[in-house]
Design a protein around this motif. Sequence first.
Motif, mmCIF file in Angstrom:
data_model
loop_
_atom_site.group_PDB
_atom_site.id
_atom_site.type_symbol
_atom_site.label_atom_id
_atom_site.label_comp_id
_atom_site.label_asym_id
_atom_site.label_seq_id
_atom_site.Cartn_x
_atom_site.Cartn_y
_atom_site.Cartn_z
ATOM 1 N N PRO A 62 0.798 -1.229 0.000
ATOM 2 C CA PRO A 62 0.000 0.000 0.000
ATOM 3 C C PRO A 62 0.829 1.277 0.000
ATOM 4 O O PRO A 62 0.318 2.340 -0.372
ATOM 5 C CB PRO A 62 -0.832 -0.113 1.288
ATOM 6 N N GLY A 63 2.109 1.189 0.395
ATOM 7 C CA GLY A 63 2.967 2.363 0.409
ATOM 8 C C GLY A 63 3.519 2.762 -0.941
ATOM 9 O O GLY A 63 4.055 3.864 -1.103
ATOM 10 N N LEU A 64 3.402 1.898 -1.945
ATOM 11 C CA LEU A 64 3.838 2.253 -3.292
ATOM 12 C C LEU A 64 2.867 3.279 -3.882
ATOM 13 O O LEU A 64 1.656 3.058 -3.883
ATOM 14 C CB LEU A 64 3.874 1.019 -4.176
ATOM 15 N N PRO A 65 3.353 4.389 -4.391
ATOM 16 C CA PRO A 65 2.445 5.442 -4.878
ATOM 17 C C PRO A 65 1.454 4.992 -5.936
ATOM 18 O O PRO A 65 0.354 5.547 -6.029
ATOM 19 C CB PRO A 65 3.406 6.504 -5.427
ATOM 20 N N ASP A 66 1.814 3.976 -6.745
ATOM 21 C CA ASP A 66 0.889 3.536 -7.787
ATOM 22 C C ASP A 66 0.204 2.219 -7.441
ATOM 23 O O ASP A 66 -0.426 1.596 -8.308
ATOM 24 C CB ASP A 66 1.606 3.420 -9.128
#
Length: 385
Positions: free
Chosen positions: A286-290
């Motif tokens: 969930p921390g990945l921007p995409d």
Amino acid sequence: MTESGPAGPIGDGTRAVRAGLPEPVKHEPTLPGPVFAAHFHLPGDPTGGYAYGRDENPTWTHLERAIGDLEAPDSGGDVETLVFASGMAAISAVLFSQLRAGDAVVLPDDGYQVLPLVREQLTAYGIEVRTAPTGDDAQLDVLEGAKLLWIETPSNPGLDVCDVRRLADAAHARGVLVAVDNTLATPLGQRPLELGADFAVASGTKMLTGHGDILLGYVACRDAELTASVRRWRKIVGAIPGPMEAWLAHRSLATLQLRADRQNANALVLAEALRGRAEVTGVRYPGLPDDPSHKVASRQMRRFGCVLSFTLPTRARAERFLEALRLVDDATSFGGVRSTAERRGRWGGDAVPEGFIRFSAGAEDPDDLVADVLRALDEASVSAD
């Protein structure tokens, strides 16, 4: 424990270090040792205080206050927390204390692996069970007429995220209670009670305590009547933690913020590195921007957790990868200071590909962890599938 310190609002680290500690007493330890007692001195009428070990224990009290401080620091003390022998004991306490024959409950269909067993038991008791995916707030579509909505966000193991406030508002408008499994996020990642949930429930076995050496669960709730019903269930079933486990859990809370920040950072770095590998697909964090979950997660989460997932082409490739790891243990569960990973499909019950890996980032040096994972991927790719 209050939200403000001498210079104003306090941070997560300060709160974690101080949470639940009793007032200092000269010549006494800062955190009193575990109280081992099946019964307590009880002359006269049994009013107030500690009486019997299945009902209450001073060591639980300190831990329950500590978890309440973390789950709802702005509550002014009106949140009550109850600790249990395991996360499943806590989950069962909410479900079976609130539901009766003829009621309907909404569960995620992509949640924790034991939930299908819970569904079987609920159905056997005459409770209607409806399910829907976590992503896209799909549980909204099956809320009408339900008694309880059970949310798991991020979901385990798929890491989908739903909008807790939106779901809670919609549920309450229909007279539906809301419980949120906060295991993966921890109170430092999100606070379900502040987002409108009636219950925050979690397994303390995992990141909350972080050392993989105890089983523990808890339920936090603002409503005194709801809390009393959960407490009554705990008394009936006797699903209580031992005092040593409760003391170890409280001891471990002091490092929660330190562990969470390092493990969350490691998970993000590793997820980014994995996306550069041709044989790796379906990287989720969930921390990945995409990431598909990032937009919603960034609105309600302050940390994105230590768990990421990805898929290797085949079961054989996944098993070779796990065997080649040197700094990562092949083990179930997650949230510990030592990184773990597993081929989730080995258990059955999760709708995941055979090569699906659930990875829990520990507190190792990030360069060492990434290097070990990439080396293991290289070794796993040498042999033909």
